[in-house]
Design a protein around this motif. Structure first.
Motif, PDB file in Angstrom:
ATOM      1  N   ARG A 357       0.841  -1.202   0.000  1.00 34.59           N
ATOM      2  CA  ARG A 357       0.000   0.000   0.000  1.00 34.59           C
ATOM      3  C   ARG A 357       0.871   1.246   0.000  1.00 34.59           C
ATOM      4  NH1 ARG A 357      -2.291   3.787   3.289  1.00 34.59           N
ATOM      5  NH2 ARG A 357      -1.286   3.058   5.194  1.00 34.59           N
ATOM      6  N   GLU A 358       0.775   1.992  -1.079  1.00 26.74           N
ATOM      7  CA  GLU A 358       1.549   3.237  -1.194  1.00 26.74           C
ATOM      8  C   GLU A 358       0.857   4.293  -0.317  1.00 26.74           C
ATOM      9  OE1 GLU A 358       4.804   4.966  -2.349  1.00 26.74           O
ATOM     10  OE2 GLU A 358       4.327   3.127  -3.423  1.00 26.74           O
ATOM     11  N   HIS A 359       1.625   4.994   0.505  1.00 26.71           N
ATOM     12  CA  HIS A 359       1.022   6.021   1.364  1.00 26.71           C
ATOM     13  C   HIS A 359       0.494   7.179   0.529  1.00 26.71           C
ATOM     14  CE1 HIS A 359       2.870   5.043   5.523  1.00 26.71           C
ATOM     15  NE2 HIS A 359       2.535   3.952   4.873  1.00 26.71           N
ATOM     16  N   ASP A 360      -0.626   7.721   0.969  1.00 20.77           N
ATOM     17  CA  ASP A 360      -1.113   8.941   0.328  1.00 20.77           C
ATOM     18  C   ASP A 360      -0.150  10.074   0.648  1.00 20.77           C
ATOM     19  OD1 ASP A 360      -3.376   7.641  -0.533  1.00 20.77           O
ATOM     20  OD2 ASP A 360      -4.493   8.101   1.305  1.00 20.77           O
ATOM     21  N   LYS A 361      -0.183  11.123  -0.181  1.00 17.90           N
ATOM     22  CA  LYS A 361       0.725  12.277   0.002  1.00 17.90           C
ATOM     23  C   LYS A 361       0.631  12.834   1.426  1.00 17.90           C
ATOM     24  CE  LYS A 361       2.888  13.961  -3.825  1.00 17.90           C
ATOM     25  NZ  LYS A 361       2.543  12.958  -4.811  1.00 17.90           N
ATOM     26  N   ASP A 362      -0.611  12.916   1.961  1.00 11.22           N
ATOM     27  CA  ASP A 362      -0.746  13.537   3.286  1.00 11.22           C
ATOM     28  C   ASP A 362      -0.311  12.610   4.425  1.00 11.22           C
ATOM     29  OD1 ASP A 362      -2.816  11.809   3.001  1.00 11.22           O
ATOM     30  OD2 ASP A 362      -4.417  13.222   3.489  1.00 11.22           O
ATOM     31  N   GLU A 363       0.000  11.354   4.122  1.00 11.95           N
ATOM     32  CA  GLU A 363       0.523  10.449   5.150  1.00 11.95           C
ATOM     33  C   GLU A 363       2.047  10.504   5.234  1.00 11.95           C
ATOM     34  OE1 GLU A 363      -1.065   6.234   5.588  1.00 11.95           O
ATOM     35  OE2 GLU A 363      -1.808   6.799   3.624  1.00 11.95           O
ATOM     36  N   LEU A 364       2.694  11.087   4.193  1.00 12.70           N
ATOM     37  CA  LEU A 364       4.154  11.040   4.119  1.00 12.70           C
ATOM     38  C   LEU A 364       4.798  12.009   5.104  1.00 12.70           C
ATOM     39  CD1 LEU A 364       4.837  11.026   0.251  1.00 12.70           C
ATOM     40  CD2 LEU A 364       4.966   9.099   1.827  1.00 12.70           C
ATOM     41  N   SER A 365       5.954  11.589   5.667  1.00  8.85           N
ATOM     42  CA  SER A 365       6.741  12.531   6.459  1.00  8.85           C
ATOM     43  C   SER A 365       7.215  13.615   5.505  1.00  8.85           C
ATOM     44  CB  SER A 365       7.972  11.849   7.037  1.00  8.85           C
ATOM     45  OG  SER A 365       7.655  10.579   7.499  1.00  8.85           O
ATOM     46  N   HIS A 366       7.530  14.805   6.060  1.00 10.77           N
ATOM     47  CA  HIS A 366       7.854  15.935   5.171  1.00 10.77           C
ATOM     48  C   HIS A 366       9.093  15.647   4.323  1.00 10.77           C
ATOM     49  CE1 HIS A 366      11.229  17.366   7.661  1.00 10.77           C
ATOM     50  NE2 HIS A 366      10.530  16.802   8.629  1.00 10.77           N
ATOM     51  N   TYR A 367      10.010  14.780   4.827  1.00  8.64           N
ATOM     52  CA  TYR A 367      11.257  14.527   4.097  1.00  8.64           C
ATOM     53  C   TYR A 367      11.139  13.367   3.113  1.00  8.64           C
ATOM     54  CZ  TYR A 367      11.372  11.126   7.890  1.00  8.64           C
ATOM     55  OH  TYR A 367      11.034  10.135   8.762  1.00  8.64           O
ATOM     56  N   SER A 368      10.019  12.650   3.134  1.00  8.36           N
ATOM     57  CA  SER A 368       9.942  11.422   2.341  1.00  8.36           C
ATOM     58  C   SER A 368       9.265  11.669   0.994  1.00  8.36           C
ATOM     59  CB  SER A 368       9.156  10.367   3.113  1.00  8.36           C
ATOM     60  OG  SER A 368       9.025   9.206   2.329  1.00  8.36           O
ATOM     61  N   THR A 369       9.858  11.087  -0.061  1.00  4.16           N
ATOM     62  CA  THR A 369       9.216  11.219  -1.368  1.00  4.16           C
ATOM     63  C   THR A 369       8.407   9.971  -1.699  1.00  4.16           C
ATOM     64  OG1 THR A 369      11.237  10.423  -2.392  1.00  4.16           O
ATOM     65  CG2 THR A 369      10.907  12.804  -2.354  1.00  4.16           C
ATOM     66  N   GLY A 370       8.406   9.018  -0.798  1.00  2.00           N
ATOM     67  CA  GLY A 370       7.595   7.818  -1.033  1.00  2.00           C
ATOM     68  C   GLY A 370       7.726   6.859   0.128  1.00  2.00           C
ATOM     69  N   THR A 371       6.620   6.314   0.559  1.00  3.40           N
ATOM     70  CA  THR A 371       6.631   5.268   1.590  1.00  3.40           C
ATOM     71  C   THR A 371       5.499   4.323   1.254  1.00  3.40           C
ATOM     72  OG1 THR A 371       7.502   6.693   3.336  1.00  3.40           O
ATOM     73  CG2 THR A 371       6.287   4.776   4.049  1.00  3.40           C
ATOM     74  N   CYS A 372       5.790   3.036   1.377  1.00  3.67           N
ATOM     75  CA  CYS A 372       4.698   2.079   1.205  1.00  3.67           C
ATOM     76  C   CYS A 372       4.772   1.079   2.344  1.00  3.67           C
ATOM     77  CB  CYS A 372       4.790   1.383  -0.145  1.00  3.67           C
ATOM     78  SG  CYS A 372       6.326   0.541  -0.373  1.00  3.67           S
ATOM     79  N   ASP A 373       3.666   0.436   2.610  1.00  3.86           N
ATOM     80  CA  ASP A 373       3.632  -0.596   3.635  1.00  3.86           C
ATOM     81  C   ASP A 373       3.327  -1.926   2.984  1.00  3.86           C
ATOM     82  OD1 ASP A 373       4.068   1.198   5.646  1.00  3.86           O
ATOM     83  OD2 ASP A 373       1.946   1.448   6.146  1.00  3.86           O
ATOM     84  N   VAL A 374       4.070  -2.950   3.407  1.00  6.07           N
ATOM     85  CA  VAL A 374       3.668  -4.315   3.086  1.00  6.07           C
ATOM     86  C   VAL A 374       2.618  -4.654   4.137  1.00  6.07           C
ATOM     87  CG1 VAL A 374       4.406  -6.717   2.929  1.00  6.07           C
ATOM     88  CG2 VAL A 374       5.982  -4.881   2.246  1.00  6.07           C
ATOM     89  N   GLU A 375       1.421  -4.949   3.707  1.00  8.39           N
ATOM     90  CA  GLU A 375       0.343  -5.197   4.671  1.00  8.39           C
ATOM     91  C   GLU A 375      -0.187  -6.619   4.517  1.00  8.39           C
ATOM     92  OE1 GLU A 375      -1.311  -0.700   5.357  1.00  8.39           O
ATOM     93  OE2 GLU A 375      -2.583  -2.084   4.243  1.00  8.39           O
ATOM     94  N   TYR A 376      -0.543  -7.203   5.656  1.00  7.99           N
ATOM     95  CA  TYR A 376      -1.046  -8.584   5.679  1.00  7.99           C
ATOM     96  C   TYR A 376      -2.484  -8.584   6.206  1.00  7.99           C
ATOM     97  CZ  TYR A 376      -1.554 -13.486   6.761  1.00  7.99           C
ATOM     98  OH  TYR A 376      -2.019 -14.773   6.808  1.00  7.99           O
ATOM     99  N   ARG A 377      -3.273  -9.500   5.644  1.00  7.11           N
ATOM    100  CA  ARG A 377      -4.662  -9.593   6.104  1.00  7.11           C
ATOM    101  C   ARG A 377      -4.699 -10.500   7.339  1.00  7.11           C
ATOM    102  NH1 ARG A 377      -8.958 -10.025   1.679  1.00  7.11           N
ATOM    103  NH2 ARG A 377      -7.494 -11.550   0.909  1.00  7.11           N
TER     104      ARG A 377
END
Ligand code: GAP
Length: 573
Positions: A357-377
């Motif tokens: 799951r790629e983080h939405d822009k408003d979830e990103l830390s100010h210094y990060s240009t991209g963050t995603c989570d590997v998520e498990y059900r």
């Protein structure tokens, strides 16, 4: 330090019509009971009533967690990314460090943990319970007769629960139907956002209403705490507005307990890597791009530890900081995202239960240009997902911060960059490297693997069994003499000795002669042992044994001297 599950708000759109029926799922109570019964996971300090947010591993759990840590170590440090070539066309290079839990307090000032590692907290004045404001999930229903709206235009939820995701909230509402009585939750389906669930409820007249479950925005709670129903009593008027609460545990060094002696238990292993970056560059032959890995315990005074080991106050992380030239950082970000998904699949998590799951822009830390989570059900988030690992593009934030706070230069001189000189060498380039961080939680990893492996089949000798991948299984193989005579125990002992010598580093080899063969299979199935070898009457005449496959229950004969090679192959040797 990626923020977990901070959903966007769509409070008034309750018109989704495409809800899917609630599906059956694994019971967390049954999984926790098996974990206790078979010695995977125990409550810490259980004989004193336990301590909230702390868990111990029993013999099988310890072996399993060690296998997971080893698999990470092998595939991230010793043979990174299974030898795949990186975007620069070369093999990936990584080295390990092992850093202290307690660091100089300035490390945490530089990293932002002292100033900013806070959760907004809300108290219920009536019941004295405290919970994370961003974990207050509301069930919003369009009941058709005018939905109540607060002074800031926010719809008042029908019911609230404390949960970190909308999926988890729905799971709670399903498990405790009395919370929304006389209404009945009939369907739940993930929406376009992973943090929002679309639901339908039926009222006592049989009419269906559409609704949604999502986190109440902290600013709505800030301005209208008295309008929102308490998750504990269901009544409005008792909640305080959110207040900040720092998550770091602290202690004191030395004999005097004052502010100057105050130290913190690390909330992540990552900072140990950044503060040793210069030493690693200066004392080893690493060249950009390269990774530094660190595993170990981290501590967070989580306000609402929950869901077994999922959110604990003491947990283990396995983090890699991969340093590279800024121009290559996006390509490395893509590389690690893909590899980390492949890796979790390779050790047994089903593709159907994993998402990136790629983080939405408003979830990103100010210094990060991209963050995603590997998520498990997980069963407690299903049909939604919970974070297993974060993969973050951290830019040069951490090195820049430590450079500023320590006054020590942390830039890197790259001899292979810059313009070509007349002598054929490169001029070189000095830069502050960018960093890609795949940050996994080993306890969440163990929990996901246990949930995935847990299988119910009433027709088998053991109605519950664990389908662990051989690499992760705590018991790698079991040897059984069919009966305790006719030379069978001796042959079993010899085979057990050979297998223990060869595979004992990877896990247990059992030798079990007690009770009927069916009961022995059942014991091994529950522990997740993938293969059982039985010495029987035929072994003495043709030197063969039977091998039983845990997942299919089928048995084949095999030469006794081929058993070690068979297991070696299954373990990927
Ligand atoms: N250095 C980045 C970092 O620590 P994070 O997303 O806060 O990022 C990484 O943590 C991983 O550590 C998470 O994906 C999760 O698996 C694990 N983790 C974090 N907090 C945890 C907790 N309270 N209990 C168990 N595991 C946790």
């Amino acid at each position: 330090m990626s923020a977990e599950a901070s959903p966007p708000l769509q409070p008034t759109d309750l018109s989704k019509q495409d809800a899917a029926p609630i599906v059956g799922k694994k019971s967390m109570d049954a999984i926790m009971s098996l974990c206790k019964r078979r010695g995977f996971i125990y409550q810490a300090s259980e004989i004193y009533g336990g301590i909230n947010g702390f868990w111990d591993y029993g013999p099988l759990g310890t072996l399993m967690k060690r296998n997971l840590r080893e698999a990470w170590w092998q595939d991230m440090i010793m043979h990174p990314a299974w030898g795949r070539k990186g975007p620069n066309g070369e093999a990936v290079r990584c080295v390990p460090v092992e850093t202290c839990i307690i660091q100089h307090p300035k490390v945490w000032e530089a990293s932002g943990h002292i100033g900013g590692f806070n959760d907004p907290m809300v108290d219920d004045k009536e019941t004295k319970q405290r919970f994370r404001a961003d974990h207050l999930q509301g069930l919003f229903i369009d009941i058709g007769k005018g939905v109540k709206v607060t002074s800031n235009g926010f719809t008042v939820p029908l019911r609230t629960v404390v949960a970190s995701t909308a999926g988890e909230a729905v799971a709670q509402l399903m498990e405790q139907p009395k919370l929304i009585k006389p209404l009945e939750l009939t369907t739940a389906t993930p929406s376009e956002s992973p943090n929002v669930m679309d639901v339908t409820v039926r009222d006592s007249s049989g009419t269906t209403h559409f609704g949604r479950v999502f986190a109440i925005p902290v600013d709505a709670l800030q301005s209208n705490p008295l309008e929102i129903p308490s998750p504990f009593t269901g009544k409005a008027g008792h909640l305080t507005e959110p207040k900040q609460f720092n998550l770091m545990f602290f202690s004191y060094t030395g004999a005097v307990f004052n502010e100057d002696a105050k130290v913190y238990l690390r909330p992540e292993t990552a900072q140990g890597i950044f503060v040793q970056f210069k030493n690693v560059v200066d004392t080893t032959r690493v060249k950009m791009p390269f990774g530094i890995g660190n595993t170990g315990r981290s501590f967070r005074n989580e306000v609402t530890p929950r869901n077994f080991t999922f959110r604990s106050r003491e947990f283990e992380q396995a983090e890699l900081e991969f340093f590279c030239h800024p121009d290559e950082s996006q390509a490395w970000y893509a590389f690690w995202r893909e590899f980390r998904m492949d890796w979790w699949r390779s050790i047994g998590l089903a593709s159907d239960n994993l998402i990136l799951r790629e983080h939405d822009k408003d979830e990103l830390s100010h210094y990060s240009t991209g963050t995603c989570d590997v998520e498990y059900r997980f069963p407690f988030t299903a049909p939604g997902y919970g974070e297993l690992e974060g993969v973050a593009h951290r830019g040069n934030f951490d090195l820049a911060q430590h450079q500023k706070h320590s006054g020590i230069k942390l830039d890197y001189f790259d001899q292979e960059r810059g313009e070509l000189l007349p002598n054929g060498s490169k001029k070189g380039e000095r830069y502050l490297p960018h960093c890609i961080e795949p940050a996994a939680g080993l306890d969440r990893g163990v929990l996901a693997l246990i949930c995935e492996a847990y299988t119910v089949d009433a027709a088998r000798p053991s109605p519950e069994f664990m389908k662990f991948h051989p690499r992760i299984a705590p018991i790698k193989a079991a040897v059984f003499p069919l009966v305790n005579k006719d030379g069978m125990p001796e042959k079993a002992e010899a085979l057990h000795g050979e297998l223990s010598r060869k595979f004992g580093r990877q896990g247990l080899i059992e030798n079990d002669a007690k009770q009927s063969i069916g009961k022995r299979y059942a014991r091994m199935d529950e522990a997740g042992c993938p293969y059982c070898f039985t010495i029987d009457g035929q072994t003495a005449t043709d030197q063969t044994v039977t091998v039983r496959d845990r997942d299919t229950g089928t048995q084949e004969r095999m030469a006794i001297d081929k058993v070690a090679a068979f297991i070696g192959e299954k373990l990927g040797e």
